[in-house]
Scaffold this motif. Structure first.
Motif, PDB file in Angstrom:
ATOM      1  N   LYS A 119       0.874  -1.350   0.084  1.00 23.39           N
ATOM      2  CA  LYS A 119      -0.019   0.074  -0.171  1.00 23.39           C
ATOM      3  C   LYS A 119       0.710   1.436  -0.037  1.00 23.39           C
ATOM      4  O   LYS A 119       0.461   2.052  -0.791  1.00 23.39           O
ATOM      5  CB  LYS A 119      -0.938   0.001   1.225  1.00 23.39           C
TER       6      LYS A 119
ATOM      7  N   THR B 170      -0.567  10.753   4.090  1.00 27.47           N
ATOM      8  CA  THR B 170      -1.746  11.137   3.194  1.00 27.47           C
ATOM      9  C   THR B 170      -3.087  10.439   3.704  1.00 27.47           C
ATOM     10  O   THR B 170      -2.996   9.694   4.571  1.00 27.47           O
ATOM     11  CB  THR B 170      -1.620  10.377   1.657  1.00 27.47           C
ATOM     12  N   PRO B 171      -4.296  10.917   3.501  1.00 26.72           N
ATOM     13  CA  PRO B 171      -5.465  10.607   3.986  1.00 26.72           C
ATOM     14  C   PRO B 171      -5.803   9.237   3.506  1.00 26.72           C
ATOM     15  O   PRO B 171      -6.291   8.282   4.503  1.00 26.72           O
ATOM     16  CB  PRO B 171      -6.477  11.704   3.296  1.00 26.72           C
ATOM     17  N   GLU B 172      -5.260   8.767   2.346  1.00 29.70           N
ATOM     18  CA  GLU B 172      -5.467   7.336   2.130  1.00 29.70           C
ATOM     19  C   GLU B 172      -4.654   6.366   2.777  1.00 29.70           C
ATOM     20  O   GLU B 172      -5.154   5.347   3.222  1.00 29.70           O
ATOM     21  CB  GLU B 172      -4.969   7.216   0.499  1.00 29.70           C
ATOM     22  N   TYR B 173      -3.490   6.703   3.051  1.00 22.01           N
ATOM     23  CA  TYR B 173      -2.753   5.627   4.021  1.00 22.01           C
ATOM     24  C   TYR B 173      -3.117   5.736   5.487  1.00 22.01           C
ATOM     25  O   TYR B 173      -3.037   4.809   6.222  1.00 22.01           O
ATOM     26  CB  TYR B 173      -1.197   6.081   3.775  1.00 22.01           C
TER      27      TYR B 173
ATOM     28  N   ALA C 285      -6.086   6.212   6.630  1.00 18.20           N
ATOM     29  CA  ALA C 285      -7.185   5.473   6.629  1.00 18.20           C
ATOM     30  C   ALA C 285      -6.969   4.035   6.427  1.00 18.20           C
ATOM     31  O   ALA C 285      -7.808   3.291   7.042  1.00 18.20           O
ATOM     32  CB  ALA C 285      -8.282   5.978   5.530  1.00 18.20           C
ATOM     33  N   PHE C 286      -6.113   3.549   5.834  1.00 17.23           N
ATOM     34  CA  PHE C 286      -5.599   2.287   5.559  1.00 17.23           C
ATOM     35  C   PHE C 286      -5.089   1.543   7.074  1.00 17.23           C
ATOM     36  O   PHE C 286      -5.378   0.527   7.244  1.00 17.23           O
ATOM     37  CB  PHE C 286      -4.574   2.107   4.407  1.00 17.23           C
TER      38      PHE C 286
ATOM     39  N   ILE D 103       1.609   4.576  -3.128  1.00 19.56           N
ATOM     40  CA  ILE D 103       1.595   6.141  -2.709  1.00 19.56           C
ATOM     41  C   ILE D 103       3.056   6.546  -3.191  1.00 19.56           C
ATOM     42  O   ILE D 103       3.102   7.663  -3.801  1.00 19.56           O
ATOM     43  CB  ILE D 103       1.165   6.296  -1.382  1.00 19.56           C
TER      44      ILE D 103
END
Length: 318
Positions: free
Chosen positions: A47, A274-277, A279-280, A51
């Motif tokens: 993941k 990052t918001p993506e990571y 959240a992950f 990114i």
């Protein structure tokens, strides 16, 4: 004239060097994961790599090299060139725990510490009918009945066992360690009644806490963990200095160029936050935590020294 020519040549060389540094990375990067595909460290690395590819402008290939609790992959990585095109995505155990119980060809100084990425606590959980409702009660029950209770863990000399024993030794209590092949196996034996206490990572046991089948009374971090609101953090038990976490990091080969390290450090820090990571990580009970350079080296050494003392007290050694 000679001076002018020399000056011009030197200026050209400096410009070329500057461009070479600025151009990194110019080709794909290989990231070694010293664990099987599909596991926690592998999933987190993949993941993060997706990114980082965007941040660095190049592709990142994942190479899984499992075995020896991460030692096989870490050892193989020693052959990598320190040019920034070989990275090691690891968790802390191969660097701070495994060397306590088996001979390895490396130590913390064998790598360039770039940046840690995330962390989470381990936890100690019991069945709903266990005669304790708090972390303090749990330790008092163990103190009153030395070696009565068994706790599952991730193997002889594994991080979970050493994390638990740091707590037990500090409080002068004893429980019987039963080794299993990881948190999943530990959980099944705990649910099946083969051990009294689950010792392992947080995410696998959460569904059973939510259903009321299990209650987690202690986490191995100094602070409490939001996912387990009834579990005591070690600071509340007077054990904040005995914190042991599962954390992940990106390492490089020894003697990397500082400019390359700086580029990677910046990219990793941006990617982790990052918001993506974020959240992950939340879905796994982990939080971002970026420690870099000398501070990361100090964290590695400090944890290694603390676990060495625990392993010695248990009669373990490589």
């Amino acid at each position: 004239m000679k001076t002018l020519v020399t000056t011009a040549v030197m200026a050209g060389l400096l410009a070329t060097t500057s461009l070479a540094v600025a151009a990194y990375p110019e080709r794909p990067i290989e990231m070694t994961v010293p664990a099987p595909a599909g596991g926690g460290t592998d999933t987190a690395a993949r993941k993060l790599a997706t990114i980082l590819e965007e941040k660095l402008g190049t592709s990142i290939a994942i190479l899984n090299v499992a075995g020896g609790g991460g030692a096989v992959g870490a050892t193989q990585f020693l052959r990598a060139k320190p040019d920034g095109y070989a990275l090691l995505a690891t968790w802390n155990s191969p660097l701070t725990t495994v060397p306590q119980v088996q001979k390895v060809a490396y130590d913390a100084a064998s790598f360039t510490p770039i940046a840690s990425t995330s962390e989470t606590a381990y936890t100690l959980c019991v069945k709903a009918d266990f005669p304790a409702a708090t972390g303090a009660d749990f330790l008092a029950e163990l103190a009153a009945h030395p070696d009565k209770y068994t706790y599952g863990n991730d193997g002889i000399g594994g991080t979970m066992q050493l994390a638990a024993e740091r707590i037990f030794q500090a409080k002068g209590v004893k429980a019987v360690a039963i080794p299993f092949g990881g948190a999943g196996e530990t959980l099944q034996n705990f649910l099946g009644g083969h051990v009294d206490i689950y010792g392992g990572s947080i995410s696998p046991v959460i569904p059973y806490v939510q259903s009321g089948e299990a209650k987690c009374l202690i986490v191995t971090s100094a602070a409490p963990v939001a996912a387990l609101p009834d579990a005591a953090g070690l600071a509340s038990l007077g054990l904040g200095s005995e914190e042991t976490l599962l954390w992940r990091a990106i390492m490089g080969p020894k003697d990397m160029d500082p400019a390359t390290v700086e580029t990677l450090t910046k990219a990793i820090q941006e990617a982790v936050n990052t918001p993506e990571y974020v959240a992950f990580l939340a879905t796994r009970g982990e939080i971002p935590n970026v420690v870099t350079g000398e501070a990361l080296a100090a964290r590695l050494q400090g944890e290694y020294d603390a676990l060495a003392r625990v392993a010695k007290a248990l009669g373990l050694g490589n």
